[in-house]
Design a protein around this motif. Sequence first.
Motif, PDB file in Angstrom:
ATOM      1  N   VAL A 217       0.835  -1.218   0.000  1.00 36.61           N
ATOM      2  CA  VAL A 217       0.000   0.000   0.000  1.00 36.61           C
ATOM      3  C   VAL A 217       0.865   1.262   0.000  1.00 36.61           C
ATOM      4  CG1 VAL A 217      -1.934  -1.154   1.135  1.00 36.61           C
ATOM      5  CG2 VAL A 217      -0.234   0.040   2.522  1.00 36.61           C
ATOM      6  N   LEU A 218       2.146   1.137  -0.340  1.00 38.92           N
ATOM      7  CA  LEU A 218       3.057   2.282  -0.350  1.00 38.92           C
ATOM      8  C   LEU A 218       2.587   3.339  -1.347  1.00 38.92           C
ATOM      9  CD1 LEU A 218       5.811   3.062   0.999  1.00 38.92           C
ATOM     10  CD2 LEU A 218       6.904   2.325  -1.127  1.00 38.92           C
ATOM     11  N   GLU A 219       2.617   4.607  -0.909  1.00 37.69           N
ATOM     12  CA  GLU A 219       2.196   5.713  -1.765  1.00 37.69           C
ATOM     13  C   GLU A 219       3.362   6.578  -2.233  1.00 37.69           C
ATOM     14  OE1 GLU A 219      -0.802   7.920   0.269  1.00 37.69           O
ATOM     15  OE2 GLU A 219      -2.212   6.234   0.369  1.00 37.69           O
ATOM     16  N   CYS A 220       4.386   6.719  -1.381  1.00 40.43           N
ATOM     17  CA  CYS A 220       5.513   7.587  -1.727  1.00 40.43           C
ATOM     18  C   CYS A 220       6.815   6.972  -1.225  1.00 40.43           C
ATOM     19  CB  CYS A 220       5.320   8.978  -1.130  1.00 40.43           C
ATOM     20  SG  CYS A 220       6.632  10.155  -1.541  1.00 40.43           S
ATOM     21  N   LEU A 221       7.817   6.948  -2.092  1.00 36.47           N
ATOM     22  CA  LEU A 221       9.144   6.434  -1.762  1.00 36.47           C
ATOM     23  C   LEU A 221      10.151   7.560  -1.953  1.00 36.47           C
ATOM     24  CD1 LEU A 221      11.068   4.018  -1.158  1.00 36.47           C
ATOM     25  CD2 LEU A 221      11.092   3.567  -3.617  1.00 36.47           C
ATOM     26  N   VAL A 222      10.966   7.817  -0.926  1.00 35.84           N
ATOM     27  CA  VAL A 222      11.931   8.913  -0.970  1.00 35.84           C
ATOM     28  C   VAL A 222      13.321   8.379  -0.662  1.00 35.84           C
ATOM     29  CG1 VAL A 222      12.555  11.174  -0.039  1.00 35.84           C
ATOM     30  CG2 VAL A 222      10.144  10.519  -0.158  1.00 35.84           C
ATOM     31  N   ILE A 239       3.048  -1.878  -7.664  1.00 35.65           N
ATOM     32  CA  ILE A 239       2.328  -1.356  -6.490  1.00 35.65           C
ATOM     33  C   ILE A 239       1.322  -0.332  -6.982  1.00 35.65           C
ATOM     34  CG2 ILE A 239       2.540  -0.198  -4.256  1.00 35.65           C
ATOM     35  CD1 ILE A 239       5.416  -1.153  -4.092  1.00 35.65           C
ATOM     36  N   THR A 240       0.082  -0.698  -6.988  1.00 29.01           N
ATOM     37  CA  THR A 240      -0.946   0.159  -7.597  1.00 29.01           C
ATOM     38  C   THR A 240      -1.151   1.467  -6.834  1.00 29.01           C
ATOM     39  OG1 THR A 240      -2.676  -1.013  -6.369  1.00 29.01           O
ATOM     40  CG2 THR A 240      -2.163  -1.806  -8.589  1.00 29.01           C
ATOM     41  N   ASN A 270      -1.126   4.465 -16.137  1.00 32.51           N
ATOM     42  CA  ASN A 270      -1.027   5.339 -14.964  1.00 32.51           C
ATOM     43  C   ASN A 270      -0.121   6.513 -15.306  1.00 32.51           C
ATOM     44  OD1 ASN A 270      -0.675   6.583 -12.496  1.00 32.51           O
ATOM     45  ND2 ASN A 270      -0.093   4.741 -11.383  1.00 32.51           N
ATOM     46  N   ASP A 271      -0.722   7.605 -15.785  1.00 25.29           N
ATOM     47  CA  ASP A 271       0.067   8.783 -16.143  1.00 25.29           C
ATOM     48  C   ASP A 271       0.149   9.797 -15.001  1.00 25.29           C
ATOM     49  OD1 ASP A 271      -2.539   9.566 -16.172  1.00 25.29           O
ATOM     50  OD2 ASP A 271      -2.524  10.389 -18.212  1.00 25.29           O
ATOM     51  N   ALA A 272      -0.429   9.459 -13.843  1.00 24.90           N
ATOM     52  CA  ALA A 272      -0.380  10.363 -12.689  1.00 24.90           C
ATOM     53  C   ALA A 272       0.865  10.127 -11.832  1.00 24.90           C
ATOM     54  CB  ALA A 272      -1.629  10.183 -11.824  1.00 24.90           C
ATOM     55  N   PHE A 273       1.523   8.984 -12.020  1.00 25.21           N
ATOM     56  CA  PHE A 273       2.726   8.667 -11.243  1.00 25.21           C
ATOM     57  C   PHE A 273       3.868   9.605 -11.638  1.00 25.21           C
ATOM     58  CE2 PHE A 273       6.793   6.465 -10.933  1.00 25.21           C
ATOM     59  CZ  PHE A 273       6.799   6.101  -9.596  1.00 25.21           C
ATOM     60  N   THR A 274       4.622  10.084 -10.633  1.00 23.37           N
ATOM     61  CA  THR A 274       5.708  11.030 -10.910  1.00 23.37           C
ATOM     62  C   THR A 274       7.026  10.571 -10.304  1.00 23.37           C
ATOM     63  OG1 THR A 274       5.236  12.335  -8.914  1.00 23.37           O
ATOM     64  CG2 THR A 274       4.116  12.978 -10.956  1.00 23.37           C
TER      65      THR A 274
END
Length: 289
Positions: A217-222, A239-240, A270-274
Amino acid sequence: MGLVHLRYLKIPATLKLNSLPLFMLWNLQKLDIDASLSISEPLDICRLPQLKFLYLVGTIQLVPPRSVHHNLESIRYLDHMSCTEELFMRIPNLRTLGVIAGWGKAFNWFQSLACLYKLEDLHVCGKILHLDSVGSLSIENFLPNLKKLKLFGTKLNWKKMYVVGMLPKLEVLFLEDDAGVGRKWKPRDRGFRGLKLLIIGNCDLQIWKATGDHFHVLECLVFIELEGLKKIPSDFAHITTLKSIKLYRCSNSIISSAKCIQEEKLDYGNDAFTVDILRDNEFDESLWY
């Protein structure tokens, strides 16, 4: 206005705590000590029954109150020698805690955190001893409400990180300045079930054997100042929930693998992933606190 009505007090480090008229500060709710070093004299918090927030950059030792102190909610930073069951059982409503651990031999203070059932935010700076002993406790009952954990210089072998991964409600994890040591990290299955934000910085990690199932369920990786890591596992593209990867002063190989993940997500629609490559003037770690 008399001291008896005072709610907030900021004092310089040069002022001795025992010189304060604590008997007149019984309505004080926030005490801010302007000190970057340890305060040698312990504070008797039973003389401040309304105290909710205790802050200083250095460390402080506390005298365990003679009765339960219901109002205290936040302490930063506490000397690890004060981290005892006796103290924590008498401040049961603590929600935020920062601890600075010494480098010498000491008792296993970390296990005493099991008394803090309401703790939601924990910062630890310094080496943690005998983390494995936490495994003798029921992990569901060890810090059952902890949502945010920040580790600085704890020097945990990556193999021991599975204990952190079992914290039932953990959503945010900071691992910085050799929080984990070793060149390879292979997470165990069934860990980090609720983790949404993972920050790894300034360590010697080179090989990360992780899959999407480890952080599903990870949303952000830094990543912060990682030069040795060869790549981000390609399975992270599956990871959706993953919305972004943010990189600051990282190797070209990490940047390349992040862009590969972005391309694969684009193939999935998925074009929202940055992928954000942060410059010095764009980097503000406080945004993730």
